[in-house]
Design a protein around this motif. Structure first.
Motif, PDB file in Angstrom:
ATOM      1  N   GLU A 117       0.865  -1.412  -0.132  1.00 32.56           N
ATOM      2  CA  GLU A 117      -0.111   0.069   0.035  1.00 32.56           C
ATOM      3  C   GLU A 117       0.998   1.200   0.040  1.00 32.56           C
ATOM      4  OE1 GLU A 117      -3.990  -1.753   2.265  1.00 32.56           O
ATOM      5  OE2 GLU A 117      -2.504  -0.248   3.484  1.00 32.56           O
ATOM      6  N   GLU A 118       1.982   1.304   0.685  1.00 30.19           N
ATOM      7  CA  GLU A 118       2.751   2.313   0.719  1.00 30.19           C
ATOM      8  C   GLU A 118       3.833   2.650  -0.330  1.00 30.19           C
ATOM      9  OE1 GLU A 118       4.419   1.951   4.780  1.00 30.19           O
ATOM     10  OE2 GLU A 118       2.515   2.418   5.782  1.00 30.19           O
ATOM     11  N   HIS A 119       4.000   1.633  -1.070  1.00 31.77           N
ATOM     12  CA  HIS A 119       4.872   1.848  -2.264  1.00 31.77           C
ATOM     13  C   HIS A 119       3.950   1.697  -3.644  1.00 31.77           C
ATOM     14  CE1 HIS A 119       7.798   0.729   0.721  1.00 31.77           C
ATOM     15  NE2 HIS A 119       8.811   1.100  -0.171  1.00 31.77           N
ATOM     16  N   LYS A 120       4.386   2.411  -4.823  1.00 31.16           N
ATOM     17  CA  LYS A 120       3.553   2.454  -5.780  1.00 31.16           C
ATOM     18  C   LYS A 120       3.797   0.842  -6.633  1.00 31.16           C
ATOM     19  CE  LYS A 120       3.857   7.227  -6.729  1.00 31.16           C
ATOM     20  NZ  LYS A 120       4.257   8.326  -7.810  1.00 31.16           N
TER      21      LYS A 120
ATOM     22  N   GLU B 109      -7.506   1.759 -13.374  1.00 28.95           N
ATOM     23  CA  GLU B 109      -6.387   0.885 -13.966  1.00 28.95           C
ATOM     24  C   GLU B 109      -6.842  -0.589 -13.303  1.00 28.95           C
ATOM     25  OE1 GLU B 109      -4.366   1.393 -16.262  1.00 28.95           O
ATOM     26  OE2 GLU B 109      -4.525   3.618 -16.188  1.00 28.95           O
ATOM     27  N   ILE B 110      -6.448  -1.530 -13.647  1.00 29.06           N
ATOM     28  CA  ILE B 110      -6.637  -2.882 -13.350  1.00 29.06           C
ATOM     29  C   ILE B 110      -6.000  -3.076 -12.132  1.00 29.06           C
ATOM     30  CG2 ILE B 110      -6.309  -5.468 -13.616  1.00 29.06           C
ATOM     31  CD1 ILE B 110      -6.032  -4.707 -16.721  1.00 29.06           C
ATOM     32  N   PRO B 111      -6.633  -3.494 -10.968  1.00 29.84           N
ATOM     33  CA  PRO B 111      -6.224  -3.636  -9.603  1.00 29.84           C
ATOM     34  C   PRO B 111      -5.287  -4.896  -9.730  1.00 29.84           C
ATOM     35  CG  PRO B 111      -8.538  -3.432  -9.568  1.00 29.84           C
ATOM     36  CD  PRO B 111      -7.895  -3.471 -11.074  1.00 29.84           C
TER      37      PRO B 111
ATOM     38  N   ASP C 144       3.929  -0.747 -13.596  1.00 29.57           N
ATOM     39  CA  ASP C 144       3.891  -1.829 -14.876  1.00 29.57           C
ATOM     40  C   ASP C 144       5.237  -1.181 -15.610  1.00 29.57           C
ATOM     41  OD1 ASP C 144       2.987  -0.033 -16.730  1.00 29.57           O
ATOM     42  OD2 ASP C 144       1.111  -1.142 -16.624  1.00 29.57           O
ATOM     43  N   ASN C 145       5.595  -2.090 -16.504  1.00 30.21           N
ATOM     44  CA  ASN C 145       6.658  -1.360 -17.511  1.00 30.21           C
ATOM     45  C   ASN C 145       6.560  -0.127 -18.233  1.00 30.21           C
ATOM     46  OD1 ASN C 145       8.087  -3.723 -16.579  1.00 30.21           O
ATOM     47  ND2 ASN C 145       7.444  -4.940 -18.472  1.00 30.21           N
ATOM     48  N   ASP C 146       5.132   0.051 -18.352  1.00 30.55           N
ATOM     49  CA  ASP C 146       4.597   1.245 -19.142  1.00 30.55           C
ATOM     50  C   ASP C 146       4.748   2.475 -18.225  1.00 30.55           C
ATOM     51  OD1 ASP C 146       4.431  -0.123 -21.670  1.00 30.55           O
ATOM     52  OD2 ASP C 146       2.646  -0.844 -21.019  1.00 30.55           O
ATOM     53  N   GLY C 147       4.771   2.303 -16.858  1.00 30.22           N
ATOM     54  CA  GLY C 147       5.056   3.371 -15.922  1.00 30.22           C
ATOM     55  C   GLY C 147       3.587   3.809 -15.236  1.00 30.22           C
ATOM     56  N   ILE C 148       2.436   2.798 -15.598  1.00 30.67           N
ATOM     57  CA  ILE C 148       1.353   2.875 -15.085  1.00 30.67           C
ATOM     58  C   ILE C 148       1.337   2.513 -13.822  1.00 30.67           C
ATOM     59  CG2 ILE C 148      -1.085   2.193 -15.376  1.00 30.67           C
ATOM     60  CD1 ILE C 148      -0.654   2.031 -18.523  1.00 30.67           C
ATOM     61  N   VAL C 149       0.739   3.254 -12.827  1.00 31.13           N
ATOM     62  CA  VAL C 149       0.375   2.892 -11.563  1.00 31.13           C
ATOM     63  C   VAL C 149      -0.690   2.144 -11.136  1.00 31.13           C
ATOM     64  CG1 VAL C 149       0.311   3.676  -9.147  1.00 31.13           C
ATOM     65  CG2 VAL C 149       1.741   4.759 -10.597  1.00 31.13           C
ATOM     66  N   HIS C 150      -0.998   0.956 -10.584  1.00 29.59           N
ATOM     67  CA  HIS C 150      -1.854   0.173 -10.482  1.00 29.59           C
ATOM     68  C   HIS C 150      -2.442   0.211  -9.066  1.00 29.59           C
ATOM     69  CE1 HIS C 150      -1.940  -2.064 -14.338  1.00 29.59           C
ATOM     70  NE2 HIS C 150      -0.717  -1.525 -14.293  1.00 29.59           N
ATOM     71  N   PRO C 151      -4.005   0.361  -8.758  1.00 30.93           N
ATOM     72  CA  PRO C 151      -4.275   0.143  -7.544  1.00 30.93           C
ATOM     73  C   PRO C 151      -4.044  -1.111  -6.717  1.00 30.93           C
ATOM     74  CG  PRO C 151      -5.942   0.267  -8.995  1.00 30.93           C
ATOM     75  CD  PRO C 151      -4.808   0.338  -9.746  1.00 30.93           C
ATOM     76  N   LEU C 152      -4.440  -1.324  -5.570  1.00 30.02           N
ATOM     77  CA  LEU C 152      -4.259  -2.614  -4.819  1.00 30.02           C
ATOM     78  C   LEU C 152      -5.666  -2.854  -3.996  1.00 30.02           C
ATOM     79  CD1 LEU C 152      -2.398  -4.908  -3.720  1.00 30.02           C
ATOM     80  CD2 LEU C 152      -2.238  -3.364  -1.500  1.00 30.02           C
ATOM     81  N   ARG C 153      -6.085  -4.017  -4.349  1.00 33.16           N
ATOM     82  CA  ARG C 153      -7.305  -4.551  -3.549  1.00 33.16           C
ATOM     83  C   ARG C 153      -7.099  -5.892  -2.827  1.00 33.16           C
ATOM     84  NH1 ARG C 153     -13.043  -5.868  -6.796  1.00 33.16           N
ATOM     85  NH2 ARG C 153     -14.385  -5.742  -5.196  1.00 33.16           N
ATOM     86  N   THR C 154      -7.570  -5.919  -1.640  1.00 31.84           N
ATOM     87  CA  THR C 154      -7.267  -6.935  -0.756  1.00 31.84           C
ATOM     88  C   THR C 154      -8.850  -7.607  -0.533  1.00 31.84           C
ATOM     89  OG1 THR C 154      -5.419  -6.059   0.336  1.00 31.84           O
ATOM     90  CG2 THR C 154      -6.524  -7.633   1.485  1.00 31.84           C
TER      91      THR C 154
END
Length: 314
Positions: free
Chosen positions: A60-63, A175-177, A66-76
């Motif tokens: 959660e605390e780190h981005k 973005e895809i989580p 992916d290889n394209d520089g896209i930041v993905h969200p996290l879901r638990t």
């Protein structure tokens, strides 16, 4: 006495592409590599849920990029009959109340997976809309009729949201989580029955395609079928009165980098404290060992006397 002669042959030289999958990864270099499956084994109160929470909190605390520089969200997600007793889980911002299940059933697990798949499809559909919207926006007005004639699907895509600016569309994820599914203390349920086991193994094998990492937490190594253990590549190992099962069952995972004596030594070292855990991370190119994610453990040469990464004796 025979001699081996190496004779050159032709063929087998067609160029092959071996591109890496574009999976998001944590900017923390010590974090497990997605998409892993984790097995945590410790006695009650042995900190397996605590350590799992630490790992997820770190994600959660780190981005997650992916290889394209896209930041993905996290879901638990979590399935656990003891979820209400584990207050430590309240620290997780990625765990929504609606994603908590206090009973394991095949139906509940399938509901989670279906939700994940539908969310992924929703994001991909949204991205097609953004692409269509931007295509129209950057096309000169006098060229739009020609574009529509050539690509009629663009208008159909935009009609679904009344040509809204993508920023105005109400969607939970853009973005895809990255999805984490925790199965905690589910041994007494039907989770590992033959029928459920087949379904779970299928999900464990296909986890990368679904952007899923599983966390299977248990008090008993023997209660987890071998086929499930074989599909895990990160292990949290707590201290037990008898370490025979741990050594026998887990040594195979690191046999190419440690002798059995070295494995026992590193396990004893990591678990010497009351809540100590040995973490074996086989999710990347190299196998890594940690002591409760407080320090990395490296067996040093005999004359050095300490592990070079931690300066601690092993």
């Amino acid at each position: 006495m025979s001699v081996i002669i190496e004779k050159k042959i032709t063929g087998f030289n067609a160029p092959l592409k071996n591109s890496k999958n574009n999976y998001p990864q944590s900017t923390n270099p010590n974090a497990p590599r997605f998409f892993f499956n984790l097995l945590g084994v410790a006695s009650r109160g042995g900190s397996k849920t605590y350590t799992t929470t630490r790992i997820i909190k770190d994600f959660e605390e780190h981005k997650l990029i992916d290889n394209d520089g896209i930041v993905h969200p996290l879901r638990t997600f979590i399935i656990s009959p003891t979820v209400n007793a584990n207050k430590i889980l309240a620290n997780l911002n990625s765990l929504d109340e609606s994603d908590i299940y206090d009973t394991y059933s095949d139906t509940n697990l399938k509901e989670i997976i279906d939700d994940i798949v539908e969310t992924k499809q929703e994001v991909m559909k949204y991205k097609l809309y953004v692409e269509a919207y931007n295509l129209i926006k950057r096309t000169p007005k006098d060229k739009i009729p020609e574009l529509i004639k050539r690509r009629p699907e663009v208008i159909k895509i935009l009609e679904e949201n009344d040509y809204k600016d993508p920023k105005e569309i109400d969607i939970r994820f853009r973005e895809i989580p990255v999805n984490l599914i925790i199965l905690d203390d589910c041994v007494g349920s039907s989770a590992f029955s033959r029928k459920s086991q087949n379904m779970l193994v299928n999900y464990l094998i296909k986890n990368r395609h679904m952007f899923v990492s599983f966390f299977i937490l248990t008090q008993s190594m023997k209660a987890i079928p071998r086929v499930i253990r074989m599909n895990c590549n990160v292990f949290l190992l707590g201290k037990f009165a008898s370490k025979k099962v741990i050594i026998q069952d887990m040594y195979e995972e690191v046999s190419n980098v440690l002798t059995e004596e070295e494995f026992e030594k590193i396990y004893d070292y990591a678990t010497q404290d009351k809540y100590g855990m040995l973490i074996m991370d086989c999710s990347g190119d190299n196998k890594r060992f940690y002591k409760s994610y407080d320090s990395e453990l490296v067996l040093s040469p005999l004359d050095a006397g300490f592990a070079p990464h931690t300066r601690e004796k092993i």
